[in-house]
Structure formats: C-alpha cells, structure tokens
Design an enzyme around this catalytic site. Structure first.
Site, PDB file in Angstrom:
ATOM      1  CG  HIS A 159     -11.071  -0.074  -1.160  1.00  0.00           C
ATOM      2  ND1 HIS A 159     -10.368   0.823  -1.912  1.00  0.00           N
ATOM      3  CD2 HIS A 159     -10.500  -0.026   0.063  1.00  0.00           C
ATOM      4  CE1 HIS A 159      -9.421   1.389  -1.182  1.00  0.00           C
ATOM      5  NE2 HIS A 159      -9.483   0.881   0.030  1.00  0.00           N
ATOM      6  CB  SER A 166      -0.880   0.007   1.252  1.00  0.00           C
ATOM      7  OG  SER A 166      -1.472   1.281   1.423  1.00  0.00           O
ATOM      8  CB  THR A 191      -6.440   2.411  -5.467  1.00  0.00           C
ATOM      9  OG1 THR A 191      -5.544   1.367  -5.072  1.00  0.00           O
ATOM     10  CG2 THR A 191      -7.783   2.203  -4.785  1.00  0.00           C
ATOM     11  CE1 TYR A 249      -6.452   4.708  -2.460  1.00  0.00           C
ATOM     12  CE2 TYR A 249      -4.921   4.405  -0.646  1.00  0.00           C
ATOM     13  CZ  TYR A 249      -6.100   4.087  -1.283  1.00  0.00           C
ATOM     14  OH  TYR A 249      -6.933   3.136  -0.753  1.00  0.00           O
ATOM     15  CE  LYS A 284      -6.858  -3.153  -4.213  1.00  0.00           C
ATOM     16  NZ  LYS A 284      -7.675  -2.266  -3.398  1.00  0.00           N
TER      17      LYS A 284
HETATM   18  C1  LIG Z   1      -7.413  -2.536   6.566  1.00  0.00           C
HETATM   19  C2  LIG Z   1      -7.464  -2.370   5.097  1.00  0.00           C
HETATM   20  C3  LIG Z   1      -6.675  -1.405   4.484  1.00  0.00           C
HETATM   21  C4  LIG Z   1      -6.707  -1.251   3.109  1.00  0.00           C
HETATM   22  N1  LIG Z   1      -5.859  -0.353   2.526  1.00  0.00           N
HETATM   23  C5  LIG Z   1      -5.838  -0.245   1.188  1.00  0.00           C
HETATM   24  C6  LIG Z   1      -4.923   0.621   0.565  1.00  0.00           C
HETATM   25  O1  LIG Z   1      -4.120   1.286   1.210  1.00  0.00           O
HETATM   26  N2  LIG Z   1      -4.968   0.711  -0.790  1.00  0.00           N
HETATM   27  C7  LIG Z   1      -5.851  -0.011  -1.546  1.00  0.00           C
HETATM   28  O2  LIG Z   1      -5.856   0.099  -2.761  1.00  0.00           O
HETATM   29  N3  LIG Z   1      -6.701  -0.869  -0.971  1.00  0.00           N
HETATM   30  C8  LIG Z   1      -6.720  -1.000   0.370  1.00  0.00           C
HETATM   31  N4  LIG Z   1      -7.571  -1.900   0.941  1.00  0.00           N
HETATM   32  C9  LIG Z   1      -8.411  -2.788   0.089  1.00  0.00           C
HETATM   33  C10 LIG Z   1      -7.659  -4.098  -0.205  1.00  0.00           C
HETATM   34  O3  LIG Z   1      -6.609  -3.872  -1.098  1.00  0.00           O
HETATM   35  C11 LIG Z   1      -8.551  -5.167  -0.825  1.00  0.00           C
HETATM   36  O4  LIG Z   1      -9.238  -4.621  -1.918  1.00  0.00           O
HETATM   37  C12 LIG Z   1      -9.561  -5.797   0.143  1.00  0.00           C
HETATM   38  O5  LIG Z   1      -9.039  -5.861   1.441  1.00  0.00           O
HETATM   39  C13 LIG Z   1      -9.918  -7.184  -0.332  1.00  0.00           C
HETATM   40  O6  LIG Z   1     -10.903  -7.741   0.453  1.00  0.00           O
HETATM   41  P1  LIG Z   1     -10.632  -8.760   1.659  1.00  0.00           P
HETATM   42  O7  LIG Z   1     -10.097  -7.971   2.793  1.00  0.00           O
HETATM   43  O8  LIG Z   1     -11.994  -9.318   1.927  1.00  0.00           O
HETATM   44  O9  LIG Z   1      -9.659  -9.827   1.183  1.00  0.00           O
HETATM   45  C14 LIG Z   1      -7.572  -2.055   2.325  1.00  0.00           C
HETATM   46  C15 LIG Z   1      -8.370  -3.019   2.941  1.00  0.00           C
HETATM   47  C16 LIG Z   1      -8.322  -3.188   4.304  1.00  0.00           C
HETATM   48  C17 LIG Z   1      -9.175  -4.248   4.940  1.00  0.00           C
HETATM   49  C1  LIG Z   2      -5.100   5.165   4.026  1.00  0.00           C
HETATM   50  C2  LIG Z   2      -6.397   4.590   3.517  1.00  0.00           C
HETATM   51  C3  LIG Z   2      -6.957   5.393   2.411  1.00  0.00           C
HETATM   52  C4  LIG Z   2      -6.238   3.125   3.250  1.00  0.00           C
HETATM   53  C5  LIG Z   2      -7.395   2.417   2.657  1.00  0.00           C
HETATM   54  O1  LIG Z   2      -7.537   2.332   1.483  1.00  0.00           O
HETATM   55  C6  LIG Z   2      -8.373   1.733   3.478  1.00  0.00           C
HETATM   56  O2  LIG Z   2      -8.345   1.863   4.703  1.00  0.00           O
HETATM   57  O3  LIG Z   2      -9.250   1.054   2.919  1.00  0.00           O
END
Ligand SMILES: Cc1cc2nc3c(=O)[nH]c(=O)nc-3n(C[C@H](O)[C@H](O)[C@H](O)COP(=O)(O)O)c2cc1C
Ligand SMILES: CC(C)CC(=O)C(=O)O
Length: 372
Positions: free
Chosen positions: A258, A109, A158, A132, A234
């Site tokens: 997401h 990330s 993203t 981002y 994504k």
């Molecule tokens: C705690 C958390 C933080 C995330 N941070 C980002 C991120 O920084 N950038 C991003 O593109 N997606 C982020 N995502 C989305 C994940 O990349 C992903 O799409 C998602 O977690 C997939 O679903 P799952 O948790 O059910 O496997 C985040 C998801 C979670 C749960």
């Molecule tokens: C820093 C945030 C924007 C990270 C994220 O994508 C999330 O928490 O789902």
C-alpha cells in the site's frame, strides 16, 4: 516550470511539493509511522544489480505486453490512489485521459473524487475498479455492479486495510477534505454526517466508521458470487496468503504494501516478489507495486517474475504538477526509460527478460564469498 522540462520523478515530487497545500502533499507523499517500509520500498531496488548482455541487435525494442488478455504499451500500469482533486481540479478524469493516451491500464480507487461513471465517460480505455468493502454490503454490491455497468474490466479488492495505518503527517495536519473534494462514488449513499471522530485524521475516522473490519477469506468468495468480473487481490506480502488467494479463486495477485502507508516494518515489496512468484506464479499473474520510480525498477521486477507493475505516487505527482499533461509525461518517462533499459540489457521484448538479468544482494555476497 513546465512538466516538459522535468527529467525524473524526484523532480516531479519536488515540484508537486511547491504547488500543493501542505496537507495534500503530505497525504500523498507520506507513509505510516516512522516510514521504515517507505524507505525500504526504494532502497531494496538499489540493492539489485543488472547483468546486461551485449552485442544483441536491439534496433527494434518492443515494451508492449498483455495483462488479463489486454494488450498494453508497456508493463507499467497505474495503481489506485484516492482523491485526485486534492492534486488537481480535474481529478481522476484528467488522470484517466492521460492513462488511456499512454495505452495502459488504470485502477480507479473506490475513494476517488470523480465518480467511476465520470471517469468511464472520458472515453475508451482499460480500467479496473478498486474496492474497499464497506460494512454496508448493499452499497458495496451496488459499487461492484456500477463498475460492471460502466465497463470496468476487473475488481481489485484491497486486502491490507481493515484499518488505516498510522500516518503521522495526516494526524499532525488534522487531515480534512476541502469542501470541493468528496468521496464521489458513495455520495448520497453512505450516511457520513454522524461519523464518530475516532482520529485527528478525517481519513482514518472515515475508514474506522465505514470499512468492514470483519473482511476475511469467505468474503472473497462472496465477492465472486456477486460479479462475473475477475477479482484481483491487492496487498499480499507472504507466500502463505498468495497460496490462499489462488485457492480462493483470485485471477491475479498484487504484491503490495500500500505504498508503505499501512503496516510499518513490512518488507519492501520487491524483496518478497520472487518467493510469491515461485509459489503461485505458474497459476496466476503476480503484479507488484511500491517504490517503482525508474525504468530499471520495472525491469528488475519483471526479471524477478512480475507480470507487470503499478505506480501510485508518480501519477499523482504528475497530476499535481501539470494535470493531464503531467501524468502523460510521467508515463512517457517510464516507457522511454524502460525501452532504453531493455536496449542496454540486450533485450528486444518483454518475454526475453529473465532471472539471469538480475543479481540480488544475497547472490552478490555468495558470489564474492565463493571466490575467497
Ligand atoms: C495518496 C495515495 C492514495 C492511495 N489510495 C489508495 C486507495 O484508495 N486504494 C488502494 O487500494 N490503494 C491506495 N493507495 C496505495 C496504492 O494503490 C499503491 O499500492 C501504492 O501507492 C504503490 O506505491 P508507490 O506510491 O510507491 O508507487 C494509495 C496510495 C497513495 C500514495
Ligand atoms: C480513502 C483512503 C482509505 C485511501 C487510501 O487507501 C490511502 O490513502 O492510502
């Protein structure tokens, strides 16, 4: 209890909940608003049935595959999740070690709590960098060039986050990063001292102040103009956008909502995968994330045309439970469950997985009605 005693991901999540402060656990686990899409991401998998073939020699099963030219041990990779130091003091460095030990791909990330250089310094491993786009394009450009220099192999843009979704748990908890956790990649670059307090969640305020809401299709071209790395988009959920993504030169598409943390009431990712694959799967690889918790889920996604899947929360919960060893255990569980599923399905290699191996709810009802 050690992570070695845990037998499934629900147990990892339950143990992570006992280990983490409420604010951190809720941040990792929750979805947006009343979490319809979060439940659907899981429930939609349970509506797909498997159609096993029997009496196939499965004495040798190989789950390895190739993604963007990289050979990996299994089609299960790790999605970008922010702020791993909220889960474990070693943060993304521990996650990265576990992922390269499992011989699969990590998307780091851009909002990580260890810098991309610290992660790269853990040693060899195939890593992509999630981006981002900040309002400050110079800093965004710097991030992309640093990722190139540090050996990342793709940029994952993203595209579903012009603003942060309403995560009510974070609002209630008044989410705030503890002093030992920070946005390491942009430390000293972005001026974060005078952010307008637009939300009770510090994270939402961060996005409100700094993310570029004007991001649009022209910027995909802009991104390609500043990097030679392949660009993966994504956060695509419709055929219309998948076609535009290919026209814009995307090297791959991630069907993703997401982790149901952005717009609520979007469909489960697995339920839109097939139409996206039908539209663009012949041109670019289509990946999926969202709700993958079992080897059978991985198998179902591949049968519906995914070139590979990504998991988000599972690796974070592994990290929370037992650091690097916890993430290793989680990835081993996926490998093991996938190999058992393949054997029981009568499949020896990933290439042999095909559409006939699954039956959707719709197909099930059509089959029943045709017999009435
Ligand atoms: C705690 C958390 C933080 C995330 N941070 C980002 C991120 O920084 N950038 C991003 O593109 N997606 C982020 N995502 C989305 C994940 O990349 C992903 O799409 C998602 O977690 C997939 O679903 P799952 O948790 O059910 O496997 C985040 C998801 C979670 C749960
Ligand atoms: C820093 C945030 C924007 C990270 C994220 O994508 C999330 O928490 O789902």
């Amino acid at each position: 209890m050690s992570s070695q005693e845990l037998v499934n991901l629900d147990e990892f999540e339950a143990l992570a909940k006992t280990k983490l402060p409420k604010m951190a656990f809720d941040y990792f686990a929750s979805g947006s608003e009343d979490e319809y899409s979060l439940r659907e991401n899981r429930n939609a998998f349970s509506r797909i049935r498997l159609r096993p073939r029997i009496l196939v020699d499965v004495s040798s099963v190989d789950a390895s595959t190739t993604v963007l030219g990289f050979r990996i041990s299994m089609p299960v990779m790790v999605a970008p999740t922010a702020m791993h130091k909220l889960a474990h003091p070693e943060g993304e460095v521990a996650t990265a070690r576990a992922i390269s030990a499992a011989d699969t791909i990590m998307i780091l990330s851009s909002s990580s709590s260890c810098s991309m250089e610290e992660v790269a310094a853990t040693g060899p491993g195939v890593r992509f960098f999630q981006l981002y786009v900040y309002k400050d394009r110079q800093i965004t450009t710097q991030l992309v060039h640093r990722a190139e220099d540090a050996g990342y192999s793709a940029i994952v843009l993203t595209v579903d986050t012009p603003r942060l979704g309403r995560r009510e748990a974070d609002l209630k908890n008044k989410f705030k990063l503890p002093p030992h956790v920070s946005y390491k990649n942009v430390e000293g670059l972005l001026n974060v001292n005078n952010l307008e307090k637009t939300s009770d969640s510090e994270l939402a305020a961060w996005a409100d102040n700094l993310f570029d809401r004007s991001l649009n299709w022209k910027d995909v071209k802009w991104l390609q103009s500043i990097t030679k790395l392949p660009v993966i988009l994504k956060g695509i959920l419709t055929v219309e956008d998948a076609i535009l993504a290919v026209q814009a030169g995307a090297a791959g598409i991630m069907v993703s909502n997401h982790g149901a943390r952005q717009l609520n009431y979007v469909p489960a990712t697995i339920s839109v995968l097939e139409e996206v694959v039908k539209a663009v799967g012949g041109q670019v690889p289509v990946f999926l994330d969202g709700g993958i918790r079992r080897g059978t889920d991985v198998f179902k996604a591949l049968a519906l045309g995914a070139s590979g899947v990504f998991v988000g929360r599972p690796s974070v919960f592994g990290l929370a439970v037992d650091g690097e060893a916890g993430v290793r255990k989680v990835l081993q569980m996926f490998q093991n469950e996938l190999e058992i599923t393949m054997a029981l399905m009568g499949v020896c290699s990933i290439k042999q997985i095909c559409r006939n191996h699954v039956q959707t709810e719709h197909e099930h009802h059509t089959a029943i009605n045709s017999k009435l």
